[in-house]
Design a protein around this motif. Structure first.
Motif, PDB file in Angstrom:
ATOM      1  N   SER A   4      -0.855  29.112  -5.948  1.00 55.69           N
ATOM      2  CA  SER A   4       0.086  29.193  -7.065  1.00 55.69           C
ATOM      3  C   SER A   4       0.954  30.421  -6.931  1.00 55.69           C
ATOM      4  N   LEU A   5       0.350  31.516  -6.525  1.00 59.94           N
ATOM      5  CA  LEU A   5       1.102  32.753  -6.367  1.00 59.94           C
ATOM      6  C   LEU A   5       2.167  32.587  -5.304  1.00 59.94           C
ATOM      7  N   ILE A   6       1.788  31.962  -4.218  1.00 62.18           N
ATOM      8  CA  ILE A   6       2.729  31.782  -3.122  1.00 62.18           C
ATOM      9  C   ILE A   6       3.874  30.898  -3.558  1.00 62.18           C
ATOM     10  N   LEU A   7       3.534  29.794  -4.201  1.00 67.15           N
ATOM     11  CA  LEU A   7       4.563  28.854  -4.615  1.00 67.15           C
ATOM     12  C   LEU A   7       5.455  29.446  -5.677  1.00 67.15           C
ATOM     13  N   SER A   8       4.840  30.183  -6.573  1.00 68.78           N
ATOM     14  CA  SER A   8       5.642  30.805  -7.613  1.00 68.78           C
ATOM     15  C   SER A   8       6.606  31.802  -7.017  1.00 68.78           C
ATOM     16  N   ALA A   9       6.147  32.501  -6.043  1.00 70.23           N
ATOM     17  CA  ALA A   9       7.013  33.462  -5.396  1.00 70.23           C
ATOM     18  C   ALA A   9       8.208  32.778  -4.801  1.00 70.23           C
ATOM     19  N   VAL A  10       7.997  31.605  -4.240  1.00 72.90           N
ATOM     20  CA  VAL A  10       9.097  30.849  -3.669  1.00 72.90           C
ATOM     21  C   VAL A  10      10.055  30.425  -4.752  1.00 72.90           C
ATOM     22  N   ALA A  11       9.550  30.003  -5.869  1.00 78.25           N
ATOM     23  CA  ALA A  11      10.381  29.516  -6.932  1.00 78.25           C
ATOM     24  C   ALA A  11      11.245  30.585  -7.527  1.00 78.25           C
ATOM     25  N   LEU A  12      10.813  31.821  -7.477  1.00 77.35           N
ATOM     26  CA  LEU A  12      11.538  32.901  -8.121  1.00 77.35           C
ATOM     27  C   LEU A  12      12.429  33.647  -7.136  1.00 77.35           C
ATOM     28  N   THR A  13      13.755  33.334  -7.160  1.00 75.74           N
ATOM     29  CA  THR A  13      14.730  33.980  -6.281  1.00 75.74           C
ATOM     30  C   THR A  13      16.039  34.198  -7.010  1.00 75.74           C
ATOM     31  N   SER A  14      17.015  34.796  -6.315  1.00 76.58           N
ATOM     32  CA  SER A  14      18.296  35.065  -6.964  1.00 76.58           C
ATOM     33  C   SER A  14      19.462  34.782  -6.057  1.00 76.58           C
ATOM     34  N   TYR A  15      20.663  34.849  -6.642  1.00 80.69           N
ATOM     35  CA  TYR A  15      21.910  34.679  -5.907  1.00 80.69           C
ATOM     36  C   TYR A  15      22.603  36.021  -5.711  1.00 80.69           C
ATOM     37  N   GLU A 112      19.726  26.075 -15.589  1.00 81.06           N
ATOM     38  CA  GLU A 112      18.500  26.734 -16.050  1.00 81.06           C
ATOM     39  C   GLU A 112      17.273  26.323 -15.250  1.00 81.06           C
ATOM     40  N   THR A 113      17.480  25.639 -14.101  1.00 78.83           N
ATOM     41  CA  THR A 113      16.346  25.198 -13.282  1.00 78.83           C
ATOM     42  C   THR A 113      16.512  25.629 -11.833  1.00 78.83           C
ATOM     43  N   MET A 114      15.390  25.628 -11.129  1.00 78.67           N
ATOM     44  CA  MET A 114      15.374  25.968  -9.719  1.00 78.67           C
ATOM     45  C   MET A 114      14.378  25.040  -9.035  1.00 78.67           C
ATOM     46  N   SER A 115      14.687  24.648  -7.791  1.00 83.48           N
ATOM     47  CA  SER A 115      13.751  23.882  -6.977  1.00 83.48           C
ATOM     48  C   SER A 115      13.886  24.370  -5.546  1.00 83.48           C
ATOM     49  N   GLY A 116      12.810  24.202  -4.782  1.00 88.20           N
ATOM     50  CA  GLY A 116      12.863  24.660  -3.405  1.00 88.20           C
ATOM     51  C   GLY A 116      11.546  24.471  -2.680  1.00 88.20           C
ATOM     52  N   THR A 117      11.428  25.178  -1.570  1.00 84.89           N
ATOM     53  CA  THR A 117      10.230  25.110  -0.737  1.00 84.89           C
ATOM     54  C   THR A 117       9.732  26.515  -0.453  1.00 84.89           C
ATOM     55  N   PHE A 118       8.446  26.587  -0.090  1.00 81.50           N
ATOM     56  CA  PHE A 118       7.882  27.882   0.297  1.00 81.50           C
ATOM     57  C   PHE A 118       7.038  27.720   1.547  1.00 81.50           C
ATOM     58  N   GLU A 119       6.838  28.847   2.231  1.00 79.91           N
ATOM     59  CA  GLU A 119       5.971  28.904   3.402  1.00 79.91           C
ATOM     60  C   GLU A 119       5.250  30.240   3.347  1.00 79.91           C
ATOM     61  N   ALA A 120       3.919  30.183   3.275  1.00 78.37           N
ATOM     62  CA  ALA A 120       3.096  31.398   3.208  1.00 78.37           C
ATOM     63  C   ALA A 120       2.316  31.552   4.509  1.00 78.37           C
ATOM     64  N   HIS A 121       2.445  32.720   5.109  1.00 73.91           N
ATOM     65  CA  HIS A 121       1.725  33.044   6.344  1.00 73.91           C
ATOM     66  C   HIS A 121       0.586  33.996   5.982  1.00 73.91           C
ATOM     67  N   TYR A 122      -0.618  33.677   6.468  1.00 74.25           N
ATOM     68  CA  TYR A 122      -1.809  34.461   6.159  1.00 74.25           C
ATOM     69  C   TYR A 122      -2.249  35.296   7.354  1.00 74.25           C
ATOM     70  N   SER A 123      -3.027  36.332   7.054  1.00 71.89           N
ATOM     71  CA  SER A 123      -3.550  37.212   8.096  1.00 71.89           C
ATOM     72  C   SER A 123      -4.450  36.447   9.070  1.00 71.89           C
ATOM     73  N   SER A 124      -5.032  35.333   8.640  1.00 72.58           N
ATOM     74  CA  SER A 124      -5.901  34.516   9.488  1.00 72.58           C
ATOM     75  C   SER A 124      -5.115  33.697  10.502  1.00 72.58           C
ATOM     76  N   GLY A 125      -3.783  33.632  10.314  1.00 69.59           N
ATOM     77  CA  GLY A 125      -2.945  32.809  11.166  1.00 69.59           C
ATOM     78  C   GLY A 125      -2.582  31.479  10.517  1.00 69.59           C
ATOM     79  N   ALA A 126      -3.232  31.151   9.406  1.00 71.04           N
ATOM     80  CA  ALA A 126      -2.945  29.904   8.694  1.00 71.04           C
ATOM     81  C   ALA A 126      -1.570  29.976   8.038  1.00 71.04           C
ATOM     82  N   VAL A 127      -0.966  28.808   7.858  1.00 71.23           N
ATOM     83  CA  VAL A 127       0.332  28.702   7.191  1.00 71.23           C
ATOM     84  C   VAL A 127       0.214  27.618   6.120  1.00 71.23           C
TER      85      VAL A 127
END
Length: 138
Positions: A4-15, A112-127
Motif C-alpha cells: 500500500s505504501l509503495i502504491l500510494s507513493a506512486v499515486a501521489l505526484t505533481s506537475y 481532482e483525480t489521478m491514476s497511474g502505475t508504480f514499480e517498487a524495487h526491494y533490497s532483496s532484488g524483488a520488484v
C-alpha cells in the motif's frame, strides 16, 4: 501494508511548470493532500492506502501511511498530464525487514483525480508492480 505504501507513493505526484505550458496541470494546481490507493494483481487487490502531500513548488512532497513516518517524494520528470516521482530508500511497509530501494510512480492527473502505475524495487532484488489511484482530499 508495505504494498500500500509503495502504491500510494506512486499515486501521489505533481506537475511542473512545463506541464502547464503544454496544457497540463501545474504544481500549484495539484498542491494539497491526495488520498491514495495502490493495487496489485489481476483482481486489483488493495495493498496500501495513504496520503500524499504535494506542495506548489514541488519541494517537500511526502507520502504518509498509517502508523509510519512520512516518506519524502521527489518529482523526477513531467510533461503534459504526466508526472514521474521517485522515493527511497525507506523501510518497506509491506515486507517487514526489507528496504524499498526505489519506488517509481508514473501518474496522470485529470482534475481532482489521478491514476497511474508504480514499480517498487526491494533490497532483496524483488520488484513489485501495480496500479495507483488518488483523489484530492476535500
Amino acid at each position: 501494508m508495505r504494498r500500500s505504501l509503495i502504491l500510494s507513493a506512486v499515486a501521489l505526484t505533481s506537475y511542473t511548470a512545463s506541464a502547464h505550458a503544454q496544457g497540463g496541470s501545474t504544481l500549484s494546481s495539484v498542491a494539497g493532500t491526495w488520498v491514495t490507493e495502490s493495487t496489485v494483481g489481476p483482481k486489483d487487490s488493495v495493498v496500501a492506502r495513504g496520503l500524499l502531500t504535494a506542495t506548489a513548488d514541488g519541494k517537500g512532497w511526502t507520502l504518509k501511511y498509517p502508523g509510519h513516518d512520512p516518506i519524502p517524494v521527489r518529482v523526477a520528470a513531467s510533461g503534459g498530464d504526466s508526472v514521474v516521482t521517485e522515493a527511497g530508500p525507506y523501510p518497506s511497509i509491506l515486507r517487514p525487514g526489507q528496504t524499498v530501494t526505489l519506488l517509481r510512480i508514473v501518474a496522470h492527473f485529470k482534475g481532482e483525480t489521478m491514476s497511474g502505475t508504480f514499480e517498487a524495487h526491494y533490497s532483496s532484488g524483488a520488484v513489485l508492480r501495480g496500479k495507483t489511484t488518488a483523489a484530492r482530499k476535500k
